[in-house]
Motif scaffolding. Sequence first.
Motif, PDB file in Angstrom:
ATOM      1  N   SER A  92       0.821  -1.212   0.000  1.00 42.85           N
ATOM      2  CA  SER A  92       0.000   0.000   0.000  1.00 42.85           C
ATOM      3  C   SER A  92       0.856   1.263   0.000  1.00 42.85           C
ATOM      4  O   SER A  92       2.035   1.232   0.341  1.00 42.85           O
ATOM      5  CB  SER A  92      -0.900   0.020   1.235  1.00 42.85           C
ATOM      6  N   VAL A  93       0.209   2.350  -0.386  1.00 43.48           N
ATOM      7  CA  VAL A  93       0.875   3.647  -0.365  1.00 43.48           C
ATOM      8  C   VAL A  93      -0.168   4.700   0.015  1.00 43.48           C
ATOM      9  O   VAL A  93      -1.360   4.531  -0.262  1.00 43.48           O
ATOM     10  CB  VAL A  93       1.557   3.955  -1.732  1.00 43.48           C
ATOM     11  N   GLN A  94       0.286   5.745   0.694  1.00 42.36           N
ATOM     12  CA  GLN A  94      -0.605   6.837   1.099  1.00 42.36           C
ATOM     13  C   GLN A  94      -0.244   8.093   0.326  1.00 42.36           C
ATOM     14  O   GLN A  94       0.903   8.537   0.362  1.00 42.36           O
ATOM     15  CB  GLN A  94      -0.453   7.127   2.597  1.00 42.36           C
ATOM     16  N   PHE A  95      -1.242   8.656  -0.372  1.00 35.44           N
ATOM     17  CA  PHE A  95      -1.052   9.921  -1.081  1.00 35.44           C
ATOM     18  C   PHE A  95      -1.743  11.008  -0.265  1.00 35.44           C
ATOM     19  O   PHE A  95      -2.965  11.089  -0.241  1.00 35.44           O
ATOM     20  CB  PHE A  95      -1.654   9.842  -2.494  1.00 35.44           C
ATOM     21  N   PRO A  96      -0.943  11.837   0.454  1.00 37.59           N
ATOM     22  CA  PRO A  96      -1.538  12.851   1.338  1.00 37.59           C
ATOM     23  C   PRO A  96      -2.236  13.957   0.535  1.00 37.59           C
ATOM     24  O   PRO A  96      -1.836  14.276  -0.589  1.00 37.59           O
ATOM     25  CB  PRO A  96      -0.339  13.404   2.107  1.00 37.59           C
ATOM     26  N   PHE A  97      -3.280  14.516   1.133  1.00 37.50           N
ATOM     27  CA  PHE A  97      -4.036  15.580   0.470  1.00 37.50           C
ATOM     28  C   PHE A  97      -3.261  16.890   0.387  1.00 37.50           C
ATOM     29  O   PHE A  97      -3.620  17.769  -0.377  1.00 37.50           O
ATOM     30  CB  PHE A  97      -5.375  15.808   1.176  1.00 37.50           C
ATOM     31  N   ASN A  98      -2.181  17.028   1.160  1.00 37.32           N
ATOM     32  CA  ASN A  98      -1.417  18.276   1.116  1.00 37.32           C
ATOM     33  C   ASN A  98      -0.392  18.286  -0.024  1.00 37.32           C
ATOM     34  O   ASN A  98       0.408  19.202  -0.130  1.00 37.32           O
ATOM     35  CB  ASN A  98      -0.766  18.590   2.469  1.00 37.32           C
ATOM     36  N   LYS A  99      -0.397  17.249  -0.858  1.00 38.04           N
ATOM     37  CA  LYS A  99       0.452  17.193  -2.061  1.00 38.04           C
ATOM     38  C   LYS A  99      -0.462  16.838  -3.231  1.00 38.04           C
ATOM     39  O   LYS A  99      -1.500  16.209  -3.021  1.00 38.04           O
ATOM     40  CB  LYS A  99       1.498  16.070  -1.938  1.00 38.04           C
ATOM     41  N   PRO A 100      -0.056  17.175  -4.455  1.00 33.80           N
ATOM     42  CA  PRO A 100      -0.885  16.774  -5.599  1.00 33.80           C
ATOM     43  C   PRO A 100      -0.985  15.240  -5.691  1.00 33.80           C
ATOM     44  O   PRO A 100      -0.006  14.541  -5.447  1.00 33.80           O
ATOM     45  CB  PRO A 100      -0.129  17.328  -6.812  1.00 33.80           C
ATOM     46  N   ILE A 101      -2.156  14.752  -6.003  1.00 39.09           N
ATOM     47  CA  ILE A 101      -2.350  13.302  -6.168  1.00 39.09           C
ATOM     48  C   ILE A 101      -1.638  12.904  -7.471  1.00 39.09           C
ATOM     49  O   ILE A 101      -1.894  13.496  -8.520  1.00 39.09           O
ATOM     50  CB  ILE A 101      -3.854  12.943  -6.238  1.00 39.09           C
ATOM     51  N   PRO A 102      -0.757  11.903  -7.436  1.00 37.38           N
ATOM     52  CA  PRO A 102       0.004  11.517  -8.639  1.00 37.38           C
ATOM     53  C   PRO A 102      -0.800  10.590  -9.563  1.00 37.38           C
ATOM     54  O   PRO A 102      -0.530   9.397  -9.688  1.00 37.38           O
ATOM     55  CB  PRO A 102       1.227  10.812  -8.047  1.00 37.38           C
ATOM     56  N   TYR A 103      -1.800  11.181 -10.234  1.00 39.25           N
ATOM     57  CA  TYR A 103      -2.694  10.388 -11.083  1.00 39.25           C
ATOM     58  C   TYR A 103      -1.935   9.605 -12.152  1.00 39.25           C
ATOM     59  O   TYR A 103      -2.238   8.448 -12.425  1.00 39.25           O
ATOM     60  CB  TYR A 103      -3.736  11.290 -11.753  1.00 39.25           C
ATOM     61  N   GLU A 104      -0.938  10.246 -12.752  1.00 44.50           N
ATOM     62  CA  GLU A 104      -0.176   9.603 -13.825  1.00 44.50           C
ATOM     63  C   GLU A 104       0.533   8.357 -13.282  1.00 44.50           C
ATOM     64  O   GLU A 104       0.529   7.304 -13.917  1.00 44.50           O
ATOM     65  CB  GLU A 104       0.808  10.626 -14.412  1.00 44.50           C
ATOM     66  N   LEU A 105       1.095   8.450 -12.090  1.00 48.81           N
ATOM     67  CA  LEU A 105       1.767   7.322 -11.450  1.00 48.81           C
ATOM     68  C   LEU A 105       0.755   6.216 -11.115  1.00 48.81           C
ATOM     69  O   LEU A 105       1.022   5.033 -11.339  1.00 48.81           O
ATOM     70  CB  LEU A 105       2.507   7.791 -10.189  1.00 48.81           C
ATOM     71  N   ILE A 106      -0.399   6.588 -10.618  1.00 49.84           N
ATOM     72  CA  ILE A 106      -1.454   5.616 -10.328  1.00 49.84           C
ATOM     73  C   ILE A 106      -1.811   4.859 -11.611  1.00 49.84           C
ATOM     74  O   ILE A 106      -1.961   3.637 -11.605  1.00 49.84           O
ATOM     75  CB  ILE A 106      -2.705   6.311  -9.730  1.00 49.84           C
ATOM     76  N   GLY A 107      -1.881   5.578 -12.721  1.00 53.37           N
ATOM     77  CA  GLY A 107      -2.187   4.955 -14.006  1.00 53.37           C
ATOM     78  C   GLY A 107      -1.107   3.971 -14.435  1.00 53.37           C
ATOM     79  O   GLY A 107      -1.404   2.858 -14.885  1.00 53.37           O
ATOM     80  N   ARG A 108       0.153   4.364 -14.268  1.00 53.06           N
ATOM     81  CA  ARG A 108       1.254   3.478 -14.668  1.00 53.06           C
ATOM     82  C   ARG A 108       1.321   2.231 -13.786  1.00 53.06           C
ATOM     83  O   ARG A 108       1.572   1.126 -14.276  1.00 53.06           O
ATOM     84  CB  ARG A 108       2.592   4.225 -14.661  1.00 53.06           C
ATOM     85  N   ILE A 109       1.102   2.408 -12.479  1.00 60.85           N
ATOM     86  CA  ILE A 109       1.099   1.256 -11.571  1.00 60.85           C
ATOM     87  C   ILE A 109      -0.051   0.314 -11.942  1.00 60.85           C
ATOM     88  O   ILE A 109       0.122  -0.908 -11.994  1.00 60.85           O
ATOM     89  CB  ILE A 109       1.003   1.701 -10.094  1.00 60.85           C
TER      90      ILE A 109
END
Length: 123
Positions: A92-109
């Motif tokens: 698992s990984v946590q994407f904090p709301f105080n940083k941009p959500i890495p949508y492109e990385l989520i797509g590649r994973i």
Amino acid sequence: MEANKKTYNTIDEYIADFPAELQVILTKIRQVIKEAAPDAKEKISYQMPAFELNGNLVYYAAFKKHIGFYPTADGVSAFQEELSAYKGAKGSVQFPFNKPIPYELIGRITAYRAAQNREKGSK
């Protein structure tokens, strides 16, 4: 804003349970996953949005301060370097709301996991 201990039957129900600004993020993640793995099926598992393709593909969930993304241990280890900026555990990984959500990385994973699961399905 952790989801109430409700029972969800669909991802739409899950997303609708959150404030508007979180609904936007959750909807975008769903869209990114669908684009990366168009043949994956949506479901609710462990009361979280989940996708399956020849078995579990990825899950995600909203919490008070982050989005939890669960691409299994393989999905995390394959992108270890890029994920090193985020808190996480074996699968698992946590994407904090105080940083941009890495949508492109989520797509590649997700695309990586989909390729793995398609391979598994063809054996």
